[in-house]
Design a protein around this motif. Structure first.
Motif, short mmCIF file in Angstrom:
data_model
loop_
_atom_site.label_atom_id
_atom_site.label_comp_id
_atom_site.label_asym_id
_atom_site.label_seq_id
_atom_site.Cartn_x
_atom_site.Cartn_y
_atom_site.Cartn_z
N UNK A 87 0.86 9.88 5.19
CA UNK A 87 1.47 10.38 3.94
C UNK A 87 1.03 9.50 2.77
N UNK A 88 0.61 10.13 1.68
CA UNK A 88 0.04 9.32 0.59
C UNK A 88 1.10 8.61 -0.25
N UNK A 89 0.70 7.47 -0.81
CA UNK A 89 1.53 6.81 -1.82
C UNK A 89 0.99 7.23 -3.18
N UNK A 90 1.79 7.93 -3.93
CA UNK A 90 1.31 8.49 -5.20
C UNK A 90 1.94 7.78 -6.38
N UNK A 91 1.13 7.57 -7.40
CA UNK A 91 1.65 6.93 -8.61
C UNK A 91 1.95 7.98 -9.67
N UNK A 92 3.01 7.81 -10.41
CA UNK A 92 3.27 8.76 -11.51
C UNK A 92 2.23 8.56 -12.60
N UNK A 93 1.95 9.60 -13.41
CA UNK A 93 0.98 9.44 -14.50
C UNK A 93 1.42 8.34 -15.47
#
Lengths: 213, 181
Positions: B52-58
């Protein structure tokens, strides 16, 4: 005349605990303390929201809503005895679930056949947005299919899986956060894994058929 | 596989068992092949979740939120400053009243409570028999002179009752009454 430069010592934010940072922000209005809290947790919170809704724009909106509530409600509703991140996660979780339920209601009343809404409604939502988001954000094929399968899970199973993955939350806390018993939370995790296993198997079978056909 | 075993399988996989429970469950798996297969299959699926990816907010979103926090911090600071001002002012007023009161009671001479009214008549405050403090318009000395003779005359009207009527227990008593009947 000699100017005396006043030097104010700023704390080492990185070395502070969440609780101390919250105190700095609440009592001294120190926005740097808040920024440090954001830096620490934004990735997990955003990933959780994103994986729940599978749409970048909606994820952005929900992320913003979550933090607006965090900023405005911190004085009224956050109790410093509890973990700050658990409190924020509750807000993020509630915002996400509210959104999903509203969407579900919208889909239900707009004439979709609804024989098995609990398992398939994400399929019936904007499939394009899932594919788009996957293409943009997840390059790896396994990751892409994993995200797609996660999005097919019923929301209550999905949230248990994601809370566990992103926060390594004990099931006791997951149960409290989602308002169910520990056994129900454990049961949801089990069904989520069984469903995911099924989706992976179906995908593999499809690939095998495509290769032979 | 029983329902309790299902729960145990997940607790085992999620490392939510204490060591003794873990040992017991491992023993159970050795005895029940189906359970072992089920647990290993769930473990394999659970392992896939690590992708599962670790995503950063814009970044602009994060900046907006930081700005919001900054504004809230400023408002909070302003609110606190106003609060401090209001509290300080209230404290000053209370202190001034206390000091004034103390000064008044400490420095006013005895008898200063006597009031002089416009026509030159002096009225002193007095306390009546019900412990009520009285000022103008009531003069205890004159009121007493009008009441006192009536009080004295009333004693003259008292008569000794010689024949008590309808008393079942004939004991000698003195009944005093204000009327001649």
């Amino acid at each position: 005349m000699k100017l005396i430069k006043r030097h104010v010592d700023k704390p080492d934010y990185k070395g502070l605990k969440d609780r101390e940072l919250v105190k700095y922000f609440r009592k001294n209005g120190d926005e740097s303390a808040f920024n440090e809290l954001m830096n620490r947790h934004q990735q997990k919170i955003y990933s959780y929201i994103y994986s729940m809704v599978m749409n970048p724009e909606i994820a952005n909106d929900l992320f913003q809503t979550t933090f607006t509530k965090v900023i405005t409600k911190m004085d009224d509703t956050y109790n410093e005895q509890g973990k700050w991140i658990a409190w924020v996660m509750r807000i993020a979780h509630n915002a996400t679930i509210d959104y999903l339920r509203k969407q579900k209601r919208y889909i239900d009343v707009s004439g979709w056949s609804d024989e098995d809404s609990s398992t398939d409604y994400f399929d019936r939502m904007e499939d394009e947005s899932i594919v788009d988001a996957d293409e943009k954000l997840v390059e790896d094929e396994t990751r892409s299919s994993l995200m797609k399968h996660i999005s097919k899970l019923p929301e209550e199973q999905r949230s248990v899986v994601l809370l566990r993955h992103y926060y390594e939350m004990p099931f006791k806390e997951i149960a409290e956060l989602t308002g169910v018993s520990i056994n129900t939370a454990l049961g949801r995790m089990r069904y989520a894994l069984i469903n995911l296993r099924k989706y992976f198997e179906e995908e593999r079978e499809k690939e095998q058929h495509a290769q032979h056909g | 596989m029983h329902n309790t075993d299902d729960q145990k399988a997940i607790r085992y996989l999620m490392k939510e068992m204490d060591p003794s429970e873990e040992l017991e469950f491992e023993k159970l798996m050795r005895e029940d092949e189906d359970l072992l297969i089920e647990v290993e299959s769930l473990r394999a699926t659970n392992k896939k979740l690590s992708a599962l990816p670790d995503l950063n907010p814009p970044e602009n979103l994060v900046n907006n939120i930081s700005e919001e926090a900054k504004q809230a911090a400023k408002q909070n600071a302003g609110y606190s400053f106003n609060n401090i001002l209001i509290r300080s002012a209230a404290a000053a007023v209370i202190l001034a009243s206390l000091a004034g009161g103390y000064y008044y009671f400490d420095t006013v001479p005895a008898g200063a409570g006597t009031e002089n009214i416009a026509n030159g008549q002096t009225i002193e405050p007095w306390v009546d028999r019900n412990n009520i403090l009285r000022y103008a318009g009531e003069e205890p000395s004159t009121a007493e002179t009008t009441v006192h003779p009536d009080l004295l005359e009333s004693y003259d009207k008292l008569q000794l009752v010689s024949e008590p009527m309808g008393d079942p227990n004939p004991t000698n008593r003195i009944l005093l009454t204000g009327s001649s009947n």
